[in-house]
Design a protein around this motif. Structure first.
Motif, mmCIF file in Angstrom:
data_model
loop_
_atom_site.group_PDB
_atom_site.id
_atom_site.type_symbol
_atom_site.label_atom_id
_atom_site.label_comp_id
_atom_site.label_asym_id
_atom_site.label_seq_id
_atom_site.Cartn_x
_atom_site.Cartn_y
_atom_site.Cartn_z
ATOM 1 N N HIS A 1 48.033 47.219 47.880
ATOM 2 C CA HIS A 1 48.606 47.877 46.714
ATOM 3 C C HIS A 1 47.690 47.619 45.522
ATOM 4 O O HIS A 1 46.709 46.887 45.630
ATOM 5 N N ILE A 2 48.026 48.215 44.396
ATOM 6 C CA ILE A 2 47.245 48.093 43.167
ATOM 7 C C ILE A 2 47.978 47.183 42.193
ATOM 8 O O ILE A 2 49.196 47.284 42.049
ATOM 9 N N VAL A 3 47.219 46.328 41.517
ATOM 10 C CA VAL A 3 47.772 45.554 40.404
ATOM 11 C C VAL A 3 46.973 45.893 39.160
ATOM 12 O O VAL A 3 45.780 46.194 39.240
ATOM 13 N N ASN A 4 47.637 45.861 38.024
ATOM 14 C CA ASN A 4 46.996 46.135 36.754
ATOM 15 C C ASN A 4 46.892 44.818 35.997
ATOM 16 O O ASN A 4 47.895 44.187 35.703
ATOM 17 N N VAL A 5 45.653 44.409 35.716
ATOM 18 C CA VAL A 5 45.399 43.163 34.992
ATOM 19 C C VAL A 5 44.592 43.516 33.747
ATOM 20 O O VAL A 5 43.459 43.997 33.853
ATOM 21 N N ASN A 6 45.200 43.322 32.595
ATOM 22 C CA ASN A 6 44.538 43.615 31.324
ATOM 23 C C ASN A 6 43.968 45.029 31.291
ATOM 24 O O ASN A 6 42.837 45.249 30.845
ATOM 25 N N GLY A 7 44.732 45.995 31.794
ATOM 26 C CA GLY A 7 44.324 47.388 31.745
ATOM 27 C C GLY A 7 43.358 47.826 32.838
ATOM 28 O O GLY A 7 42.917 48.968 32.851
ATOM 29 N N ARG A 8 43.031 46.942 33.760
ATOM 30 C CA ARG A 8 42.140 47.285 34.874
ATOM 31 C C ARG A 8 42.910 47.190 36.187
ATOM 32 O O ARG A 8 43.682 46.261 36.381
ATOM 33 N N GLU A 9 42.672 48.156 37.063
ATOM 34 C CA GLU A 9 43.365 48.172 38.347
ATOM 35 C C GLU A 9 42.507 47.510 39.424
ATOM 36 O O GLU A 9 41.295 47.745 39.490
ATOM 37 N N ARG B 1 36.664 51.195 41.424
ATOM 38 C CA ARG B 1 37.352 52.467 41.159
ATOM 39 C C ARG B 1 37.524 53.291 42.435
ATOM 40 O O ARG B 1 38.523 53.970 42.605
ATOM 41 N N ASN B 2 36.559 53.224 43.353
ATOM 42 C CA ASN B 2 36.667 53.966 44.616
ATOM 43 C C ASN B 2 37.749 53.366 45.508
ATOM 44 O O ASN B 2 38.520 54.097 46.130
ATOM 45 N N VAL B 3 37.785 52.040 45.580
ATOM 46 C CA VAL B 3 38.790 51.373 46.414
ATOM 47 C C VAL B 3 40.190 51.642 45.862
ATOM 48 O O VAL B 3 41.115 51.947 46.619
ATOM 49 N N VAL B 4 40.341 51.581 44.545
ATOM 50 C CA VAL B 4 41.632 51.859 43.924
ATOM 51 C C VAL B 4 42.068 53.291 44.257
ATOM 52 O O VAL B 4 43.229 53.523 44.626
ATOM 53 N N ALA B 5 41.164 54.246 44.163
ATOM 54 C CA ALA B 5 41.497 55.640 44.479
ATOM 55 C C ALA B 5 41.906 55.791 45.947
ATOM 56 O O ALA B 5 42.857 56.516 46.260
ATOM 57 N N GLU B 6 41.219 55.092 46.851
ATOM 58 C CA GLU B 6 41.560 55.153 48.278
ATOM 59 C C GLU B 6 42.965 54.601 48.524
ATOM 60 O O GLU B 6 43.736 55.160 49.299
ATOM 61 N N ILE B 7 43.296 53.512 47.848
ATOM 62 C CA ILE B 7 44.631 52.918 48.007
ATOM 63 C C ILE B 7 45.693 53.876 47.471
ATOM 64 O O ILE B 7 46.736 54.079 48.102
ATOM 65 N N LYS B 8 45.429 54.494 46.338
ATOM 66 C CA LYS B 8 46.384 55.444 45.767
ATOM 67 C C LYS B 8 46.598 56.641 46.687
ATOM 68 O O LYS B 8 47.688 57.212 46.702
ATOM 69 N N ARG B 9 45.576 57.014 47.448
ATOM 70 C CA ARG B 9 45.704 58.123 48.401
ATOM 71 C C ARG B 9 46.385 57.690 49.698
ATOM 72 O O ARG B 9 46.591 58.505 50.594
ATOM 73 N N GLY B 10 46.690 56.405 49.819
ATOM 74 C CA GLY B 10 47.378 55.909 51.000
ATOM 75 C C GLY B 10 46.468 55.573 52.165
ATOM 76 O O GLY B 10 46.933 55.419 53.290
ATOM 77 N N GLU B 11 45.166 55.420 51.909
ATOM 78 C CA GLU B 11 44.210 55.145 52.973
ATOM 79 C C GLU B 11 44.241 53.696 53.467
ATOM 80 O O GLU B 11 43.686 53.397 54.519
ATOM 81 N N HIS B 12 44.876 52.807 52.703
ATOM 82 C CA HIS B 12 44.947 51.389 53.059
ATOM 83 C C HIS B 12 46.405 50.938 52.917
ATOM 84 O O HIS B 12 46.796 50.358 51.905
#
Length: 70
Positions: free
Chosen positions: A44-52, A29-40
């Motif tokens: 990008h994020i992928v959604n697999v069975n409702g999990r990012e 969840r922390n890594v996903v949030a960092e990616i969404k903030r543009g830190e990496h």
């Protein structure tokens, strides 16, 4: 090159934690949030069975993939 490496530590080899640069065992969840903030920017994020999950942007190299293998 992506500095995020999946640990394959969840059920079925899913990444519940990642190594990010010198930080180890960073929760998904922390890594996903960092990616969404543009830190990496090379990921990008992928959604697999409702999990990012974190994924490396496509390129010709496999050595920089999030799931490089052990």
């Amino acid at each position: 090159m992506s500095k995020i490496k999946g640990r394959n530590d969840g059920p079925g080899g899913r990444n519940e934690h990642y190594d990010v640069g010198s930080r180890q065992n960073v929760p998904r969840r922390n890594v996903v949030a960092e990616i969404k903030r543009g830190e990496h920017p090379d990921t990008h994020i992928v959604n697999v069975n409702g999990r990012e999950y974190a994924r490396d942007n496509p390129d010709a190299s496999t050595r920089d993939n999030v799931n490089r293998g052990k």
